[in-house]
Write a protein that holds these residues in place. Structure first.
Motif, mmCIF file in Angstrom:
data_model
loop_
_atom_site.group_PDB
_atom_site.id
_atom_site.type_symbol
_atom_site.label_atom_id
_atom_site.label_comp_id
_atom_site.label_asym_id
_atom_site.label_seq_id
_atom_site.Cartn_x
_atom_site.Cartn_y
_atom_site.Cartn_z
ATOM 1 N N ALA A 16 0.837 -1.208 0.000
ATOM 2 C CA ALA A 16 0.000 0.000 0.000
ATOM 3 C C ALA A 16 0.868 1.253 0.000
ATOM 4 N N GLY A 17 1.996 1.198 0.689
ATOM 5 C CA GLY A 17 2.931 2.325 0.684
ATOM 6 C C GLY A 17 3.487 2.585 -0.707
ATOM 7 N N LEU A 18 3.869 1.519 -1.397
ATOM 8 C CA LEU A 18 4.355 1.685 -2.775
ATOM 9 C C LEU A 18 3.254 2.257 -3.658
ATOM 10 N N LEU A 19 2.037 1.744 -3.524
ATOM 11 C CA LEU A 19 0.922 2.251 -4.319
ATOM 12 C C LEU A 19 0.765 3.756 -4.139
ATOM 13 N N LYS A 20 0.800 4.207 -2.900
ATOM 14 C CA LYS A 20 0.621 5.631 -2.602
ATOM 15 C C LYS A 20 1.752 6.463 -3.199
ATOM 16 N N VAL A 21 2.984 6.052 -2.948
ATOM 17 C CA VAL A 21 4.139 6.823 -3.410
ATOM 18 C C VAL A 21 4.220 6.795 -4.928
ATOM 19 N N LEU A 64 -3.426 -5.507 -7.712
ATOM 20 C CA LEU A 64 -4.269 -4.668 -8.563
ATOM 21 C C LEU A 64 -5.100 -5.533 -9.503
ATOM 22 N N ALA A 65 -4.491 -6.590 -10.030
ATOM 23 C CA ALA A 65 -5.223 -7.513 -10.911
ATOM 24 C C ALA A 65 -6.363 -8.179 -10.148
ATOM 25 N N SER A 66 -6.103 -8.580 -8.926
ATOM 26 C CA SER A 66 -7.121 -9.232 -8.105
ATOM 27 C C SER A 66 -8.283 -8.276 -7.821
ATOM 28 N N ARG A 67 -7.967 -7.028 -7.510
ATOM 29 C CA ARG A 67 -9.029 -6.033 -7.255
ATOM 30 C C ARG A 67 -9.885 -5.818 -8.496
ATOM 31 N N PRO A 104 -8.461 5.937 -8.026
ATOM 32 C CA PRO A 104 -7.541 6.734 -8.852
ATOM 33 C C PRO A 104 -6.070 6.397 -8.634
ATOM 34 N N GLU A 105 -5.686 6.114 -7.373
ATOM 35 C CA GLU A 105 -4.289 5.745 -7.109
ATOM 36 C C GLU A 105 -3.922 4.457 -7.833
ATOM 37 N N ALA A 106 -4.847 3.516 -7.867
ATOM 38 C CA ALA A 106 -4.593 2.240 -8.540
ATOM 39 C C ALA A 106 -4.428 2.454 -10.037
ATOM 40 N N VAL A 107 -5.255 3.333 -10.604
ATOM 41 C CA VAL A 107 -5.147 3.616 -12.047
ATOM 42 C C VAL A 107 -3.807 4.253 -12.356
ATOM 43 N N ALA A 108 -3.412 5.260 -11.566
ATOM 44 C CA ALA A 108 -2.124 5.922 -11.790
ATOM 45 C C ALA A 108 -0.975 4.925 -11.657
ATOM 46 N N SER A 109 -1.064 4.056 -10.668
ATOM 47 C CA SER A 109 -0.008 3.056 -10.485
ATOM 48 C C SER A 109 0.010 2.050 -11.624
ATOM 49 N N TRP A 110 -1.174 1.685 -12.134
ATOM 50 C CA TRP A 110 -1.229 0.734 -13.243
ATOM 51 C C TRP A 110 -0.550 1.308 -14.485
ATOM 52 N N VAL A 111 -0.738 2.592 -14.722
ATOM 53 C CA VAL A 111 -0.078 3.244 -15.868
ATOM 54 C C VAL A 111 1.437 3.203 -15.678
ATOM 55 N N THR A 112 1.898 3.452 -14.461
ATOM 56 C CA THR A 112 3.333 3.381 -14.177
ATOM 57 C C THR A 112 3.844 1.954 -14.373
ATOM 58 N N ILE A 113 3.055 0.980 -13.948
ATOM 59 C CA ILE A 113 3.445 -0.425 -14.128
ATOM 60 C C ILE A 113 3.577 -0.748 -15.611
ATOM 61 N N SER A 114 2.663 -0.236 -16.435
ATOM 62 C CA SER A 114 2.757 -0.507 -17.879
ATOM 63 C C SER A 114 4.043 0.076 -18.459
ATOM 64 N N ALA A 115 4.479 1.224 -17.944
ATOM 65 C CA ALA A 115 5.747 1.803 -18.401
ATOM 66 C C ALA A 115 6.925 0.953 -17.930
ATOM 67 N N LEU A 168 -4.671 8.555 -20.077
ATOM 68 C CA LEU A 168 -5.094 9.957 -20.099
ATOM 69 C C LEU A 168 -5.455 10.459 -18.704
ATOM 70 N N SER A 169 -6.175 9.658 -17.931
ATOM 71 C CA SER A 169 -6.592 10.126 -16.610
ATOM 72 C C SER A 169 -5.410 10.261 -15.665
ATOM 73 N N ALA A 170 -4.394 9.410 -15.834
ATOM 74 C CA ALA A 170 -3.229 9.470 -14.953
ATOM 75 C C ALA A 170 -2.242 10.556 -15.376
ATOM 76 N N SER A 171 -2.068 10.737 -16.676
ATOM 77 C CA SER A 171 -1.039 11.679 -17.145
ATOM 78 C C SER A 171 -1.556 13.090 -17.368
ATOM 79 N N SER A 172 -2.847 13.237 -17.669
ATOM 80 C CA SER A 172 -3.429 14.560 -17.907
ATOM 81 C C SER A 172 -4.783 14.673 -17.202
ATOM 82 N N PRO A 173 -4.763 14.714 -15.861
ATOM 83 C CA PRO A 173 -6.031 14.787 -15.125
ATOM 84 C C PRO A 173 -6.866 15.979 -15.600
ATOM 85 N N GLY A 174 -8.143 15.741 -15.752
ATOM 86 C CA GLY A 174 -9.035 16.803 -16.202
ATOM 87 C C GLY A 174 -9.226 16.860 -17.704
#
Length: 202
Positions: A16-21, A64-67, A104-115, A168-174
């Motif tokens: 959870a700490g890694l997810l947040k950071v 994240l996959a399990s969730r 939203p944190e999970a989505v942002a982290s998933w985008v980072t994981i894909s990178a 898009l939601s993770a890299s350009s919010p709004g």
């Protein structure tokens, strides 16, 4: 249900700490010290429970996959009857709808994981396994509407749209109007499924 062990609780705190950071700063800048601070633990405890930062990341991929699978299963379970199109919509909603279980944190982290999947072979293997399983489930749902022959291309297109919305939601919010992603992709799905069915009938 038995109480989780202290070790498992600590591991969950660390992930959870890694997810947040990672959601705030990305993977490269998620130091063990920052992960420990976000988890409310000492860096020594992080090193005790995980061999390195990549092991924490790989555990996060699994969680994240399990969730996501739980969200899909919950939405499919709520459906009444055998409406195949409603099942495709439920899958899309599970990934893109907003609401109490949106993360939203999970989505942002998933985008980072894909990178990171591009840079790290171990992460790529874990990421590909998850994405392949999700895509196969969507393909099966689409096939129930249009048959196996056309299902793969339609499912791949819809899944690419889902992943694109994540980026898009993770890299350009709004940039994407709030609450519009699920509805838009469901309309895309309806158009693709209508076209495929019309071709079958022709």
């Amino acid at each position: 249900m038995p109480r989780p062990s202290n070790t498992e609780e600590r591991r969950q705190q660390i992930v959870a700490g890694l997810l947040k950071v990672m959601a705030e700063r990305g993977y490269e800048r998620a130091s063990v010290g920052e992960i420990a601070k976000a988890a409310g633990l000492s860096p020594g405890l992080v090193h005790y429970h995980f061999s390195d930062k990549q092991e924490i990341l790989l555990t996060l991929v699994e969680q994240l996959a399990s969730r996501a699978r739980e969200r899909v299963a919950t939405r499919l379970a709520k459906l009444k009857g055998d409406d195949a199109r409603a099942r495709v919509d439920a899958f899309i909603d599970a990934f893109l709808s907003t609401g109490a279980d949106a993360a939203p944190e999970a989505v942002a982290s998933w985008v980072t994981i894909s990178a990171e999947a591009i840079r790290q072979p171990e992460v790529r293997a874990a990421y590909e396994k998850v994405v392949r399983a999700d895509l196969e489930q969507l393909e099966s749902l689409v096939a129930a509407v249009v048959g196996r022959r056309r299902a793969r291309a339609i499912a791949a297109g819809l899944f690419a749209a889902v992943q694109g919305y994540f980026v898009l939601s993770a890299s350009s919010p709004g940039l994407v109007p709030a609450g519009s992603a699920a509805g838009t992709v469901k309309r895309m799905a309806a158009g693709l499924l209508d076209t495929a069915e019309a071709r079958e009938d022709a």
